[in-house]
Every structure is written in C-alpha cells, then in structure tokens.
Motif scaffolding. Structure first.
Motif, short mmCIF file in Angstrom:
data_model
loop_
_atom_site.label_atom_id
_atom_site.label_comp_id
_atom_site.label_asym_id
_atom_site.label_seq_id
_atom_site.Cartn_x
_atom_site.Cartn_y
_atom_site.Cartn_z
N GLU A 283 0.85 -1.10 0.11
CA GLU A 283 -0.10 -0.06 -0.02
C GLU A 283 0.91 1.19 0.02
O GLU A 283 0.53 2.22 -0.68
CB GLU A 283 -0.97 -0.05 1.22
N ARG A 284 1.97 1.13 0.89
CA ARG A 284 2.91 2.37 0.91
C ARG A 284 3.75 2.54 -0.44
O ARG A 284 3.72 3.80 -0.87
CB ARG A 284 3.74 2.28 1.90
N VAL A 285 4.06 1.55 -1.13
CA VAL A 285 4.84 1.54 -2.37
C VAL A 285 3.80 2.21 -3.67
O VAL A 285 4.16 3.01 -4.02
CB VAL A 285 5.32 0.12 -2.67
N GLU A 286 2.62 1.63 -3.28
CA GLU A 286 1.53 2.25 -4.26
C GLU A 286 1.39 3.71 -4.27
O GLU A 286 1.23 4.35 -5.18
CB GLU A 286 0.38 1.50 -4.25
N ARG A 287 1.26 4.30 -3.05
CA ARG A 287 1.08 5.63 -2.79
C ARG A 287 2.40 6.48 -3.30
O ARG A 287 2.50 7.52 -3.65
CB ARG A 287 0.92 6.00 -1.33
N VAL A 297 7.97 -2.05 -11.20
CA VAL A 297 8.70 -2.57 -10.36
C VAL A 297 8.67 -3.96 -9.98
O VAL A 297 9.60 -4.74 -9.97
CB VAL A 297 8.91 -1.49 -8.98
N GLY A 298 7.36 -4.31 -9.83
CA GLY A 298 6.99 -5.62 -9.75
C GLY A 298 7.39 -6.84 -10.68
O GLY A 298 8.08 -7.65 -10.25
N PHE A 299 7.32 -6.39 -11.98
CA PHE A 299 7.68 -7.28 -12.92
C PHE A 299 9.17 -7.49 -13.00
O PHE A 299 9.68 -8.21 -13.33
CB PHE A 299 7.10 -6.78 -14.08
N LEU A 300 9.98 -6.03 -12.70
CA LEU A 300 11.22 -6.20 -12.92
C LEU A 300 11.75 -7.18 -11.77
O LEU A 300 12.83 -7.92 -12.03
CB LEU A 300 12.10 -4.80 -12.66
N CYS A 301 11.36 -7.00 -10.48
CA CYS A 301 11.44 -7.94 -9.56
C CYS A 301 11.36 -9.38 -9.74
O CYS A 301 12.35 -10.33 -9.38
CB CYS A 301 10.91 -7.63 -8.24
N THR A 302 10.41 -9.90 -10.43
CA THR A 302 10.19 -11.15 -10.70
C THR A 302 11.03 -11.42 -12.01
O THR A 302 11.31 -12.69 -11.85
CB THR A 302 8.68 -11.08 -11.34
N ALA A 303 11.22 -10.70 -12.89
CA ALA A 303 12.49 -10.99 -13.91
C ALA A 303 13.62 -11.59 -13.27
O ALA A 303 14.36 -12.40 -13.51
CB ALA A 303 12.57 -9.94 -14.65
N VAL A 330 3.82 -9.47 -4.78
CA VAL A 330 2.64 -9.05 -4.15
C VAL A 330 2.47 -7.51 -4.42
O VAL A 330 1.21 -7.33 -4.59
CB VAL A 330 3.02 -9.14 -2.63
N VAL A 331 3.71 -6.82 -4.65
CA VAL A 331 3.04 -5.44 -4.93
C VAL A 331 2.24 -5.14 -6.59
O VAL A 331 1.26 -4.51 -6.55
CB VAL A 331 4.50 -4.40 -5.29
N SER A 332 2.74 -5.99 -7.41
CA SER A 332 1.80 -5.72 -8.61
C SER A 332 0.75 -6.47 -8.50
O SER A 332 -0.48 -5.97 -9.19
CB SER A 332 2.94 -6.46 -9.71
N ASN A 333 0.45 -7.59 -7.89
CA ASN A 333 -0.88 -8.31 -7.65
C ASN A 333 -1.91 -7.36 -6.85
O ASN A 333 -3.29 -7.22 -7.23
CB ASN A 333 -0.68 -9.73 -6.90
N VAL A 334 -1.37 -6.52 -5.96
CA VAL A 334 -2.40 -5.83 -5.02
C VAL A 334 -2.72 -4.68 -5.97
O VAL A 334 -3.96 -4.34 -5.90
CB VAL A 334 -1.57 -5.26 -3.85
N VAL A 335 -1.77 -4.04 -6.73
CA VAL A 335 -2.37 -2.97 -7.65
C VAL A 335 -3.59 -3.46 -8.57
O VAL A 335 -4.60 -3.05 -8.65
CB VAL A 335 -1.13 -2.41 -8.58
#
Length: 419
Positions: A283-287, A297-303, A330-335
C-alpha cells in the motif's frame, strides 16, 4: 451494499474479514503442501522433466477448461458456500489418494488424476474468494485487505508450505498428502463462522451462455482489465515454466544446487518471505510510486527471480533473488486485483474474475508444458533465461495502464456509467 461490507467500512476490516483471512491462510497452506509435495513424490516414480512438469500442467489445466462456467456458478450461488464445497471436495480427493498410497496403489498416473481434480476445486475456491472480498470489506479498504490477504496466502503457500512439504515427503508420501486434508478441514470451520449471505441479487435469470458472454464482454470493453489479463497471462506462462521444473534444478545429487528436499523447501520459502514484506509495504509503495510504476517495479523484481538461476548455482544468491521477486509479486498483484474489484460491479465479479483467469491463468499449464520441453531440449539454464526475458517485456506494457487511465476507470465505476 451488504451488511458485512457496511460493518467493515465503519470499523476497518472487521471480524468477518479476519475469518476469511484465516480460511485463506489455511487453504493456501494446504495448497502449498500439495503443490510442492506432488513433484517431490513424483520423483520417486520418474526423473523425466516432461512427466514432472506435466503434474504442474495437470494441476493448472482446470483454469483453462473450467474458468468460464465456474465464474457463472460463483455469480449465481452464495460465494461462501461455493468456497465451503470446494474445500470439502479437495479434502475428500486427497483422502482417497492417501488410501490408494496406503494400499500400494500409488503411481505417477494417480498423482495426475489427483492434480486435475484438486485443480478443479481450486478454480471454484479462488474465484469465489476474490469475488467475495468487496462484500466483506468496503471498496475503499481493498488495497489494505488484499495486501494482508495476499501476505498470509503467499507466506502459507510459499514460505511454510514448501519446507513443510519437504519434511512430510521425507517422512512418507502419505504424510505429505494427508496433512492438507486436516488443513482444509480447519479452513472449513473458519468459513462456517463467517457471518452473512454472499449471494448477489439477480433481476432476471439468464442462460449459461448469456452469462459467460456478459462477463467476457465486460473484460473486452475495459481496456485496462484486458491489458492486465494479457500481462498476467505472460507472467504466469513464464513462472509456470520455471516452477514446473524447479525441483529438478535444485533437488538431489544430480541437480545444479544439490539440495535435500528440506533445503529445497527453505529455498522456495524465500519467495514467501519477500511476499510477507510486500504485503506490509504494498500500500505504501503504491502511494509513493503510483500504481503504474509499482507494476513496473513488480515485473522487474520477478524477472530477477526467474533469471538468476540461469547464471548461478549458489543457493544464497538464488535465495536473495527469490526474496526480491516475492516482494515484487505482491506489489503488482495488489495493484491489479484491487483495481479489478473496484471497477467491476458485484453481480459481474465472479464472471469477470473467471474470464480474467481464463486468459491470465490458462497460460499456466501451457507454461508448465513449455518449461518441461525447453528444459529437456535446451537445458534448465537456457529455459530460465528465456522466461526471465519474457517477463521483462511486460514493463513496456505498463505504458498502456497509466495512473491517469486507472483513475479515470475508477471515476467511471463510481458514477455507475457503462464501461
């Protein structure tokens, strides 16, 4: 709005949410044990990459075959009851498999049958679980609720589940396949005490075909949701390919990492440790970054998670990459999930979720099959590198789902205007 959602808006997430959270955690722990135990048990029957990856294909195939009718079912019946029925079915199926193993009737093909049938029950449970969320908490709390829910699901599934599966398999296949039965039974109790009715009122009955078409049409007309479905489809194809043969990369003296089944469980658990961190900070990253940048960022981390095993056989380095990748997932899924729940009417949410997962999760069995064949043809390292590169291409897709476009979609949904 349903009474449970009103209570949640007044008091935060509310007790009903935490009952759902408890059931989700227990069910995910059972899923994690099954998902990781099946290939480990299968190694006792065969070392073929194609047959091992085929189990992941069988487990996820129902998303490709059953997703659309399951979405209609979830929109027609009480969603809590659908979740209860799915858990009862999964527990019964695994109990039968345990009995088969006890009478020395186990085989790779028995594992295949169990994987398919448990996968069918999973499609029902997961579709209902995502669709029930806006009824349990208000839409304004969805980012926080989904973050906490993804946290416990992924910790249970990826942190506790893998090492537990490793220890149970070491004790015996019947222990590994019997433990999920008890976990699903406790999850059933948690769902039984969830208060309220979760069936959506329908003004008029419709045929199965009409309901399916309505859900597909909504997904197709919402450009953002359509883009999300394609992006997650590519993502799941790549991760499905890697996870399908990861045990061959890591377990046994013939593997690259040469880990025991217990150590393998702890390695995979690093993904869930990252998931836990992601659930606290999503939630904080999203804000801070905005939703579009958070996705990138989420996709880059998964790569990074998928690509590092292509270049090293150092468990500590691989574990660090798994942690970073777990956080990004988690970050990309929550969004994506929170936006999907906010802009989709309750009466369509089951069908929209199933239509989304037909595209997004239907690629999992295809990825599992591709991972097995590519690993056998080109080798594990090359396959990992290919799948990492595939996920990197998704960063370009973020340009189609800008913060401005997501904000506009929410305004339209709040106004009750057609998509």
């Amino acid at each position: 709005m349903d009474v449970p959602a009103k209570r949640a808006e007044q008091r935060g997430l509310g007790g009903d949410y935490w009952r759902l959270w408890t059931a989700a955690g227990l069910s995910s722990l059972a899923d994690g044990v099954v998902k990781n135990a099946l290939p480990l048990v299968a190694i006792g029957f065969t070392r073929s990459p194609v047959l091992i990856s085929g189990l992941a294909f069988a487990f996820s195939l129902p998303w490709l075959v059953c997703a659309l009718p399951v979405g209609v079912l979830v929109d027609r019946i009480d969603r809590r009851r659908a979740m209860l029925a799915a858990n009862v079915a999964r527990a019964a199926l695994l109990a039968v498999l345990v009995l088969a193993m006890a009478f020395d009737l186990g085989s790779i093909w028995a594992l295949y049958v169990a994987a398919v049938l448990v996968g069918v029950a999973e499609t029902i449970y997961d579709t209902a679980a995502q669709s029930i969320m806006p009824q349990v908490v208000g839409r304004e709390h969805l980012s926080r609720a989904n973050g906490r829910l993804y946290g416990v699901e992924l910790i249970a599934n990826e942190s506790v589940g893998p090492p537990l599966a490793g220890f149970l398999v070491a004790a015996g296949a019947m222990f590994a396949l019997g433990a999920p039965v008890g976990l699903w039974a406790i999850a059933i109790v948690a769902l039984l005490v969830l208060r309220g009715r979760f069936r959506i009122h329908r003004d008029r009955p419709a045929t199965l075909r009409a309901d399916i078409v309505e859900g597909l049409r909504f997904l197709w007309r919402q450009r953002i949701l359509r883009t999300f479905a394609v992006m997650v489809g590519v993502f799941n194809f790549a991760t499905g390919a890697v996870w399908a043969v990861l045990a061959l990369y890591a377990v046994g003296p013939e593997s690259m990492l040469k880990l025991s089944t217990q150590d393998y469980g702890f390695l995979v658990a690093m993904v869930a440790v990252g998931n836990a961190a992601g659930s606290l900070f999503a939630e904080r990253v999203e804000r801070l970054l905005g939703r579009a940048r958070s996705l990138g960022v989420g996709f880059l981390c998964t790569a990074l998670l998928l690509g590092v095993p292509a270049f090293t056989a150092q468990p500590l380095v691989v574990g660090a990459a798994f942690f970073v990748g777990g956080l990004g997932i988690v970050v990309s899924n929550v969004v994506m999930v929170s936006l999907r729940q906010r802009i989709t009417p309750d009466r369509l949410l089951g069908r929209l979720n199933s239509a989304h997962r037909l595209v997004a999760w239907g690629t999992k069995p295809l990825g599992a099959a591709a991972g097995g064949f590519l690993a056998q043809w080109l080798g594990l390292s090359v396959m990992f590198a290919i799948m990492s590169g595939l996920v990197l291409t998704l960063i370009a897709g973020v340009r189609a789902v800008t913060d401005k476009a997501m904000d506009a979609a929410e305004r339209v949904a709040r106004a009750g205007e057609p998509a």
